[in-house]
Design a protein around this motif. Structure first.
Motif, PDB file in Angstrom:
ATOM      1  N   GLY A   1       0.812  -1.214   0.000  1.00 52.34           N
ATOM      2  CA  GLY A   1       0.000   0.000   0.000  1.00 52.34           C
ATOM      3  C   GLY A   1       0.841   1.258   0.000  1.00 52.34           C
ATOM      4  N   CYS A   2       1.770   1.362   0.945  1.00 50.61           N
ATOM      5  CA  CYS A   2       2.614   2.563   1.032  1.00 50.61           C
ATOM      6  C   CYS A   2       3.570   2.657  -0.150  1.00 50.61           C
ATOM      7  CB  CYS A   2       3.398   2.547   2.341  1.00 50.61           C
ATOM      8  SG  CYS A   2       2.363   2.649   3.812  1.00 50.61           S
ATOM      9  N   GLY A   3       4.104   1.523  -0.590  1.00 47.33           N
ATOM     10  CA  GLY A   3       5.012   1.553  -1.732  1.00 47.33           C
ATOM     11  C   GLY A   3       4.331   2.017  -3.004  1.00 47.33           C
ATOM     12  N   HIS A   4       3.091   1.595  -3.208  1.00 44.97           N
ATOM     13  CA  HIS A   4       2.344   2.000  -4.412  1.00 44.97           C
ATOM     14  C   HIS A   4       2.148   3.513  -4.441  1.00 44.97           C
ATOM     15  CE1 HIS A   4      -1.169   2.614  -7.014  1.00 44.97           C
ATOM     16  NE2 HIS A   4      -0.789   1.500  -7.628  1.00 44.97           N
ATOM     17  N   VAL A   5       1.717   4.089  -3.332  1.00 44.09           N
ATOM     18  CA  VAL A   5       1.477   5.534  -3.274  1.00 44.09           C
ATOM     19  C   VAL A   5       2.791   6.300  -3.347  1.00 44.09           C
ATOM     20  CG1 VAL A   5       0.469   7.400  -1.919  1.00 44.09           C
ATOM     21  CG2 VAL A   5      -0.626   5.147  -1.953  1.00 44.09           C
ATOM     22  N   ALA A   6       3.834   5.795  -2.680  1.00 44.97           N
ATOM     23  CA  ALA A   6       5.125   6.482  -2.686  1.00 44.97           C
ATOM     24  C   ALA A   6       5.742   6.509  -4.083  1.00 44.97           C
ATOM     25  CB  ALA A   6       6.075   5.800  -1.706  1.00 44.97           C
ATOM     26  N   LEU A   7       5.583   5.441  -4.838  1.00 43.93           N
ATOM     27  CA  LEU A   7       6.108   5.430  -6.205  1.00 43.93           C
ATOM     28  C   LEU A   7       5.405   6.461  -7.073  1.00 43.93           C
ATOM     29  CD1 LEU A   7       6.481   1.583  -6.824  1.00 43.93           C
ATOM     30  CD2 LEU A   7       8.326   3.255  -6.616  1.00 43.93           C
ATOM     31  N   ALA A   8       4.096   6.583  -6.911  1.00 40.63           N
ATOM     32  CA  ALA A   8       3.354   7.602  -7.660  1.00 40.63           C
ATOM     33  C   ALA A   8       3.824   9.007  -7.289  1.00 40.63           C
ATOM     34  CB  ALA A   8       1.855   7.451  -7.408  1.00 40.63           C
ATOM     35  N   GLY A   9       4.078   9.252  -6.002  1.00 40.68           N
ATOM     36  CA  GLY A   9       4.577  10.553  -5.576  1.00 40.68           C
ATOM     37  C   GLY A   9       5.973  10.838  -6.100  1.00 40.68           C
ATOM     38  N   THR A  10       6.803   9.800  -6.199  1.00 45.35           N
ATOM     39  CA  THR A  10       8.152   9.973  -6.735  1.00 45.35           C
ATOM     40  C   THR A  10       8.120  10.400  -8.192  1.00 45.35           C
ATOM     41  OG1 THR A  10       8.972   8.283  -5.211  1.00 45.35           O
ATOM     42  CG2 THR A  10      10.364   8.829  -7.099  1.00 45.35           C
ATOM     43  N   VAL A  11       7.249   9.792  -8.965  1.00 46.06           N
ATOM     44  CA  VAL A  11       7.108  10.186 -10.373  1.00 46.06           C
ATOM     45  C   VAL A  11       6.672  11.646 -10.477  1.00 46.06           C
ATOM     46  CG1 VAL A  11       5.828   9.758 -12.501  1.00 46.06           C
ATOM     47  CG2 VAL A  11       6.645   7.839 -11.134  1.00 46.06           C
TER      48      VAL A  11
ATOM     49  N   GLU B   1       8.809  14.577 -12.398  1.00 44.27           N
ATOM     50  CA  GLU B   1       8.230  15.293 -13.546  1.00 44.27           C
ATOM     51  C   GLU B   1       8.153  16.797 -13.304  1.00 44.27           C
ATOM     52  OE1 GLU B   1       4.498  13.418 -14.102  1.00 44.27           O
ATOM     53  OE2 GLU B   1       5.308  11.754 -15.295  1.00 44.27           O
ATOM     54  N   GLN B   2       7.907  17.208 -12.078  1.00 41.92           N
ATOM     55  CA  GLN B   2       7.709  18.622 -11.789  1.00 41.92           C
ATOM     56  C   GLN B   2       9.014  19.381 -11.558  1.00 41.92           C
ATOM     57  OE1 GLN B   2       5.012  18.876  -8.479  1.00 41.92           O
ATOM     58  NE2 GLN B   2       3.420  17.676  -9.495  1.00 41.92           N
ATOM     59  N   HIS B   3      10.063  18.675 -11.086  1.00 42.98           N
ATOM     60  CA  HIS B   3      11.249  19.410 -10.649  1.00 42.98           C
ATOM     61  C   HIS B   3      12.554  18.944 -11.297  1.00 42.98           C
ATOM     62  CE1 HIS B   3       8.751  21.210  -7.521  1.00 42.98           C
ATOM     63  NE2 HIS B   3       8.345  19.993  -7.187  1.00 42.98           N
ATOM     64  N   PHE B   4      12.743  17.660 -11.475  1.00 50.27           N
ATOM     65  CA  PHE B   4      14.054  17.169 -11.884  1.00 50.27           C
ATOM     66  C   PHE B   4      14.133  16.761 -13.356  1.00 50.27           C
ATOM     67  CE2 PHE B   4      14.064  16.500  -7.297  1.00 50.27           C
ATOM     68  CZ  PHE B   4      15.301  17.002  -6.951  1.00 50.27           C
ATOM     69  N   SER B   5      13.031  16.462 -13.977  1.00 49.44           N
ATOM     70  CA  SER B   5      13.050  16.015 -15.374  1.00 49.44           C
ATOM     71  C   SER B   5      11.783  16.511 -16.061  1.00 49.44           C
ATOM     72  CB  SER B   5      13.149  14.480 -15.441  1.00 49.44           C
ATOM     73  OG  SER B   5      13.185  14.031 -16.775  1.00 49.44           O
ATOM     74  N   THR B   6      11.868  17.721 -16.595  1.00 46.69           N
ATOM     75  CA  THR B   6      10.682  18.332 -17.214  1.00 46.69           C
ATOM     76  C   THR B   6      10.373  17.743 -18.573  1.00 46.69           C
ATOM     77  OG1 THR B   6      12.125  20.092 -18.079  1.00 46.69           O
ATOM     78  CG2 THR B   6      11.023  20.489 -15.966  1.00 46.69           C
ATOM     79  N   ASN B   7      11.359  17.112 -19.207  1.00 44.17           N
ATOM     80  CA  ASN B   7      11.135  16.474 -20.507  1.00 44.17           C
ATOM     81  C   ASN B   7      10.657  15.040 -20.296  1.00 44.17           C
ATOM     82  OD1 ASN B   7      11.073  15.694 -23.146  1.00 44.17           O
ATOM     83  ND2 ASN B   7      13.224  16.100 -23.589  1.00 44.17           N
ATOM     84  N   ALA B   8       9.465  14.734 -20.798  1.00 43.35           N
ATOM     85  CA  ALA B   8       8.863  13.417 -20.539  1.00 43.35           C
ATOM     86  C   ALA B   8       9.685  12.281 -21.116  1.00 43.35           C
ATOM     87  CB  ALA B   8       7.444  13.369 -21.109  1.00 43.35           C
ATOM     88  N   SER B   9      10.383  12.525 -22.224  1.00 48.67           N
ATOM     89  CA  SER B   9      11.168  11.461 -22.862  1.00 48.67           C
ATOM     90  C   SER B   9      12.373  11.052 -22.013  1.00 48.67           C
ATOM     91  CB  SER B   9      11.644  11.910 -24.243  1.00 48.67           C
ATOM     92  OG  SER B   9      12.469  13.061 -24.136  1.00 48.67           O
ATOM     93  N   ASP B  10      12.833  11.948 -21.133  1.00 45.49           N
ATOM     94  CA  ASP B  10      14.007  11.625 -20.312  1.00 45.49           C
ATOM     95  C   ASP B  10      13.695  10.588 -19.239  1.00 45.49           C
ATOM     96  OD1 ASP B  10      15.557  13.413 -21.749  1.00 45.49           O
ATOM     97  OD2 ASP B  10      15.203  15.087 -20.380  1.00 45.49           O
ATOM     98  N   HIS B  11      12.485  10.606 -18.730  1.00 48.96           N
ATOM     99  CA  HIS B  11      12.127   9.651 -17.677  1.00 48.96           C
ATOM    100  C   HIS B  11      11.026   8.681 -18.126  1.00 48.96           C
ATOM    101  CE1 HIS B  11       9.429  13.168 -17.092  1.00 48.96           C
ATOM    102  NE2 HIS B  11       8.519  12.230 -16.851  1.00 48.96           N
TER     103      HIS B  11
ATOM    104  N   LEU C   1      11.363   5.731 -19.534  1.00 54.07           N
ATOM    105  CA  LEU C   1      11.687   4.367 -19.114  1.00 54.07           C
ATOM    106  C   LEU C   1      11.422   4.184 -17.626  1.00 54.07           C
ATOM    107  CD1 LEU C   1      12.831   1.576 -19.719  1.00 54.07           C
ATOM    108  CD2 LEU C   1      15.135   2.508 -19.327  1.00 54.07           C
ATOM    109  N   LEU C   2      11.798   5.176 -16.834  1.00 53.86           N
ATOM    110  CA  LEU C   2      11.558   5.092 -15.394  1.00 53.86           C
ATOM    111  C   LEU C   2      10.069   5.017 -15.089  1.00 53.86           C
ATOM    112  CD1 LEU C   2      12.608   5.238 -12.469  1.00 53.86           C
ATOM    113  CD2 LEU C   2      12.463   7.732 -12.648  1.00 53.86           C
ATOM    114  N   SER C   3       9.252   5.782 -15.806  1.00 51.12           N
ATOM    115  CA  SER C   3       7.801   5.750 -15.590  1.00 51.12           C
ATOM    116  C   SER C   3       7.234   4.376 -15.905  1.00 51.12           C
ATOM    117  CB  SER C   3       7.130   6.818 -16.450  1.00 51.12           C
ATOM    118  OG  SER C   3       7.575   8.113 -16.106  1.00 51.12           O
ATOM    119  N   GLU C   4       7.747   3.757 -16.972  1.00 51.45           N
ATOM    120  CA  GLU C   4       7.279   2.411 -17.325  1.00 51.45           C
ATOM    121  C   GLU C   4       7.685   1.388 -16.264  1.00 51.45           C
ATOM    122  OE1 GLU C   4       8.748   1.509 -21.173  1.00 51.45           O
ATOM    123  OE2 GLU C   4       7.514   3.017 -22.205  1.00 51.45           O
TER     124      GLU C   4
END
Length: 265
Positions: free
Chosen positions: A53-63, A67-77, A79-82
């Protein structure tokens, strides 16, 4: 008058026997409970629930933070999102598997406890039952080793978030606050290998980094990763208890299969 007194005495004796029989029945039922397997099952369910439960929500928050601060270009992350999405689906499978596996091991514990209690009765073990019990021993050991790896892996995001949080605390400290060196204190998320080196901006410094630490996404993800890591540790402890319980259960069934079985545990 005398027959009435005898009748009352007989009823009292009968009630006493009923109470004694009920007490003995309760003691017998409690004696047949596999407490080790029961504790391990509760601990396993709790640990897996916290981890999933906590891992699922934490992974979503990490993405969201990436996306908002460290990697604004979607193509850069991309693979990580997948990978994170795949891990979230794996979490669903882990939760379902351990729910069923815990129930099966608990049932096997009840079965083997009955074998001990009825050691001199008509209870007989079969080759199939011993084979299944041996399979549980092997599978539980494999799962225990695998969950040691999961526990270690779950500590990685905790370490990463702790480094970011400690850097923000350095920025907030009186020694650095209000000086020009604040903007030189940075966190480069690319060094952890989760996004490529050409990701933009990849590195956040100074007050911008402090603002990230104050966001709800960072706060929640950091603490949820800690709880998920604790859940993985609880699951490891539960599997260690299962290892001992299943090994003992298999030894009991192996002992019951002997023709010269005449010693009571």
């Amino acid at each position: 008058m005398k027959p009435a007194m005898e009748s009352a005495a007989e009823e009292s004796a009968e009630q006493s026997r009923d109470r004694k029989g009920c007490f003995e029945c309760c003691i017998k039922c409690l004696g047949g409970v596999p407490y080790a397997s029961l504790v391990a099952t509760i601990l396993c369910f709790s640990g897996v629930a916290l981890f999933c439960g906590c891992g699922h929500v934490a992974l979503a928050g990490t993405v969201a933070i990436l996306e908002q601060h460290f990697s604004t270009n979607a193509s850069d992350h991309a693979l990580l999102s997948e990978v994170i999405q795949l891990m979230q689906y794996v979490i669903y499978g882990i939760a379902s598997f351990f729910f069923l596996y815990g129930i099966i091991l608990l049932a096997e514990g009840f079965y083997t406890t009955s074998a001990v209690k009825e050691l001199h009765g008509e209870f007989k073990t079969t080759a199939c039952g011993r084979c299944i019990s041996g399979m549980f021993v092997f599978l539980t050991y494999v799962l225990g080793v695998a969950w040691l790896g999961v526990f270690g892996f779950s500590a990685v995001p905790v370490f990463m978030f702790y480094n970011i949080w400690s850097t923000c605390e350095v920025i907030k400290s009186p020694q650095t606050n209000g000086t020009a060196g604040v903007e030189q204190i940075c966190v480069d998320i690319r060094q952890y290998g989760i996004i490529p080196w050409n990701a933009f901006p990849g590195k956040i410094c100074g007050s911008a980094l402090e603002n990230i630490c104050n966001t709800n996404e960072f706060y929640m993800s950091y603490h949820l990763f800690i709880v998920a890591c604790a859940g993985a540790g609880a699951t490891v402890i539960a599997l260690l208890i299962y290892m001992m319980a299943t090994t003992y259960n298999y030894a009991v069934l192996k002992f019951k299969s002997r023709e010269d079985c005449c010693t009571k545990f």
